[in-house]
Design a protein around this motif. Structure first.
Motif, PDB file in Angstrom:
ATOM      1  N   GLY A  79       0.776  -1.224   0.000  1.00  0.00           N
ATOM      2  CA  GLY A  79       0.000   0.000   0.000  1.00  0.00           C
ATOM      3  C   GLY A  79       0.808   1.276   0.000  1.00  0.00           C
ATOM      4  N   THR A  80       2.107   1.192  -0.212  1.00  0.00           N
ATOM      5  CA  THR A  80       2.936   2.382  -0.164  1.00  0.00           C
ATOM      6  C   THR A  80       3.365   2.766  -1.572  1.00  0.00           C
ATOM      7  OG1 THR A  80       3.765   1.619   1.954  1.00  0.00           O
ATOM      8  CG2 THR A  80       4.937   3.420   0.937  1.00  0.00           C
ATOM      9  N   LEU A  81       2.695   3.754  -2.123  1.00  0.00           N
ATOM     10  CA  LEU A  81       3.054   4.269  -3.442  1.00  0.00           C
ATOM     11  C   LEU A  81       3.824   5.572  -3.308  1.00  0.00           C
ATOM     12  CD1 LEU A  81      -0.344   3.583  -5.184  1.00  0.00           C
ATOM     13  CD2 LEU A  81       1.738   2.219  -5.295  1.00  0.00           C
ATOM     14  N   GLY A  82       3.643   6.196  -2.200  1.00  0.00           N
ATOM     15  CA  GLY A  82       4.345   7.431  -1.897  1.00  0.00           C
ATOM     16  C   GLY A  82       4.153   7.722  -0.426  1.00  0.00           C
ATOM     17  N   THR A  83       5.071   8.491   0.140  1.00  0.00           N
ATOM     18  CA  THR A  83       4.923   8.886   1.535  1.00  0.00           C
ATOM     19  C   THR A  83       5.254  10.355   1.672  1.00  0.00           C
ATOM     20  OG1 THR A  83       7.193   8.251   2.067  1.00  0.00           O
ATOM     21  CG2 THR A  83       5.483   6.620   2.514  1.00  0.00           C
ATOM     22  N   ASN A  84       4.674  10.926   2.693  1.00  0.00           N
ATOM     23  CA  ASN A  84       4.920  12.308   3.024  1.00  0.00           C
ATOM     24  C   ASN A  84       5.332  12.313   4.486  1.00  0.00           C
ATOM     25  OD1 ASN A  84       4.792  15.084   3.453  1.00  0.00           O
ATOM     26  ND2 ASN A  84       3.167  15.288   1.939  1.00  0.00           N
ATOM     27  N   THR A  85       6.572  12.661   4.774  1.00  0.00           N
ATOM     28  CA  THR A  85       7.103  12.593   6.123  1.00  0.00           C
ATOM     29  C   THR A  85       7.250  13.996   6.684  1.00  0.00           C
ATOM     30  OG1 THR A  85       8.349  10.644   5.447  1.00  0.00           O
ATOM     31  CG2 THR A  85       8.979  11.654   7.521  1.00  0.00           C
ATOM     32  N   PHE A  86       6.739  14.181   7.880  1.00  0.00           N
ATOM     33  CA  PHE A  86       6.871  15.443   8.596  1.00  0.00           C
ATOM     34  C   PHE A  86       7.706  15.176   9.835  1.00  0.00           C
ATOM     35  CE2 PHE A  86       2.760  15.280   6.533  1.00  0.00           C
ATOM     36  CZ  PHE A  86       2.751  16.449   5.798  1.00  0.00           C
ATOM     37  N   VAL A  87       8.826  15.868   9.959  1.00  0.00           N
ATOM     38  CA  VAL A  87       9.695  15.687  11.107  1.00  0.00           C
ATOM     39  C   VAL A  87       9.917  17.052  11.745  1.00  0.00           C
ATOM     40  CG1 VAL A  87      11.958  14.902  11.888  1.00  0.00           C
ATOM     41  CG2 VAL A  87      10.840  13.740   9.994  1.00  0.00           C
ATOM     42  N   SER A  88       9.635  17.153  13.029  1.00  0.00           N
ATOM     43  CA  SER A  88       9.905  18.393  13.768  1.00  0.00           C
ATOM     44  C   SER A  88      10.960  18.118  14.813  1.00  0.00           C
ATOM     45  CB  SER A  88       8.631  18.899  14.451  1.00  0.00           C
ATOM     46  OG  SER A  88       7.684  19.265  13.493  1.00  0.00           O
ATOM     47  N   ARG A  89      11.973  18.973  14.840  1.00  0.00           N
ATOM     48  CA  ARG A  89      13.057  18.828  15.806  1.00  0.00           C
ATOM     49  C   ARG A  89      13.379  20.186  16.417  1.00  0.00           C
ATOM     50  NH1 ARG A  89      15.281  15.576  11.458  1.00  0.00           N
ATOM     51  NH2 ARG A  89      15.183  13.401  12.052  1.00  0.00           N
ATOM     52  N   PRO A  90      13.672  20.193  17.701  1.00  0.00           N
ATOM     53  CA  PRO A  90      14.108  21.465  18.290  1.00  0.00           C
ATOM     54  C   PRO A  90      15.508  21.818  17.791  1.00  0.00           C
ATOM     55  CG  PRO A  90      13.924  19.744  19.971  1.00  0.00           C
ATOM     56  CD  PRO A  90      13.534  19.144  18.670  1.00  0.00           C
ATOM     57  N   GLU A 128      -3.851  18.486   4.400  1.00  0.00           N
ATOM     58  CA  GLU A 128      -4.777  17.567   5.064  1.00  0.00           C
ATOM     59  C   GLU A 128      -4.049  16.266   5.365  1.00  0.00           C
ATOM     60  OE1 GLU A 128      -7.949  17.933   6.033  1.00  0.00           O
ATOM     61  OE2 GLU A 128      -8.087  19.983   5.268  1.00  0.00           O
ATOM     62  N   LYS A 129      -3.881  15.960   6.629  1.00  0.00           N
ATOM     63  CA  LYS A 129      -3.137  14.749   7.013  1.00  0.00           C
ATOM     64  C   LYS A 129      -3.942  13.476   6.790  1.00  0.00           C
ATOM     65  CE  LYS A 129       0.127  17.396   8.645  1.00  0.00           C
ATOM     66  NZ  LYS A 129       0.655  18.216   7.601  1.00  0.00           N
ATOM     67  N   GLU A 130      -5.238  13.536   6.999  1.00  0.00           N
ATOM     68  CA  GLU A 130      -6.102  12.360   6.902  1.00  0.00           C
ATOM     69  C   GLU A 130      -6.716  12.243   5.511  1.00  0.00           C
ATOM     70  OE1 GLU A 130      -6.401  10.229   9.485  1.00  0.00           O
ATOM     71  OE2 GLU A 130      -5.013  11.522  10.576  1.00  0.00           O
ATOM     72  N   HIS A 131      -7.123  11.037   5.152  1.00  0.00           N
ATOM     73  CA  HIS A 131      -7.842  10.805   3.905  1.00  0.00           C
ATOM     74  C   HIS A 131      -9.331  11.050   4.171  1.00  0.00           C
ATOM     75  CE1 HIS A 131      -4.279   8.101   2.979  1.00  0.00           C
ATOM     76  NE2 HIS A 131      -4.247   9.054   2.054  1.00  0.00           N
TER      77      HIS A 131
END
Length: 170
Positions: A79-90, A128-131
C-alpha cells in the motif's frame, strides 16, 4: 481471498471488467491506448522540480519541501506508493520542521498521469493529514481527473503484476 489486491473496495462490476480484460490479454493494450505517453522525469532532481511546480501552483502557503525523491524501498503491494514525512526537531530555541515526499521508484516507468496523481496525493497531505472529504476535494481541485487516474493507476499496477507473474511462470 482477492486476487486483485489493488482493486479492493471498488465495485464488483468494475473489478470483473478488469478481470475479463486480463483473461483476454486486452488489459495492456487498453492501458496503452488510454495512456500512450510516458514522462521524462527520471532523476530525483527532475522529480523535485516537478513537485515544486505543482506545489507552487496549488499550495503556495504550505510548508516548504526539504526533499523529494524516488524511493526503491517502497512496496506498492503493502500500500505504499508514496509517503509524506513530517519531522519536527528542536533547533536552538525554535522548532525546525522538514517535509519529505518519497515516490515509489516504479513511477519512473509509469504514464505521466499516474505520476501526477501520486504527487497530487502526497502534496494534499501538506494541508490535510487524513484521507477525509477535504483531502479528496483538494486532490480534485489540483486535478479533476484525480479519481479516474487513481483507479486506472491501480489497474496498471494490477496489469504489471499479472504480466510479471505470467512471465515468471513461462
Amino acid at each position: 481471498m482477492n486476487d486483485l489486491p489493488y482493486l479492493n473496495g471498488y465495485p464488483a462490476d468494475l473489478v470483473e471488467r478488469v478481470r475479463r480484460l486480463m483473461a483476454q490479454d486486452r488489459l495492456g493494450p487498453w492501458l496503452e491506448s488510454q495512456y500512450p505517453t510516458h514522462h521524462a522525469i527520471q532523476t530525483d532532481k527532475a522529480l523535485y522540480q516537478y513537485v515544486s511546480e505543482l506545489k507552487q501552483r496549488y499550495l503556495k502557503n504550505t510548508a516548504a519541501l526539504s526533499k523529494v525523491y524516488f524511493d526503491n524501498r517502497q512496496n506498492p503491494v503493502k500500500g505504499t506508493l508514496g509517503t509524506n514525512t513530517f519531522v519536527s526537531r528542536p533547533q536552538g530555541g525554535k522548532l525546525k520542521s522538514k517535509n519529505e515526499i518519497r515516490i515509489t521508484a516504479l513511477f519512473r516507468a509509469a504514464p505521466e498521469a499516474f505520476l501526477r496523481m501520486i504527487v497530487i496525493h502526497e502534496l494534499a497531505h501538506l494541508k490535510e493529514k487524513e484521507h477525509n472529504k477535504s483531502f479528496y476535494q483538494l486532490c480534485c481541485h489540483m486535478d479533476p481527473r484525480y479519481h479516474q487516474w487513481e483507479f486506472d493507476m491501480r489497474v496498471w499496477l494490477t496489469w504489471r503484476e499479472h504480466a510479471s507473474s505470467r512471465a515468471e511462470g513461462q
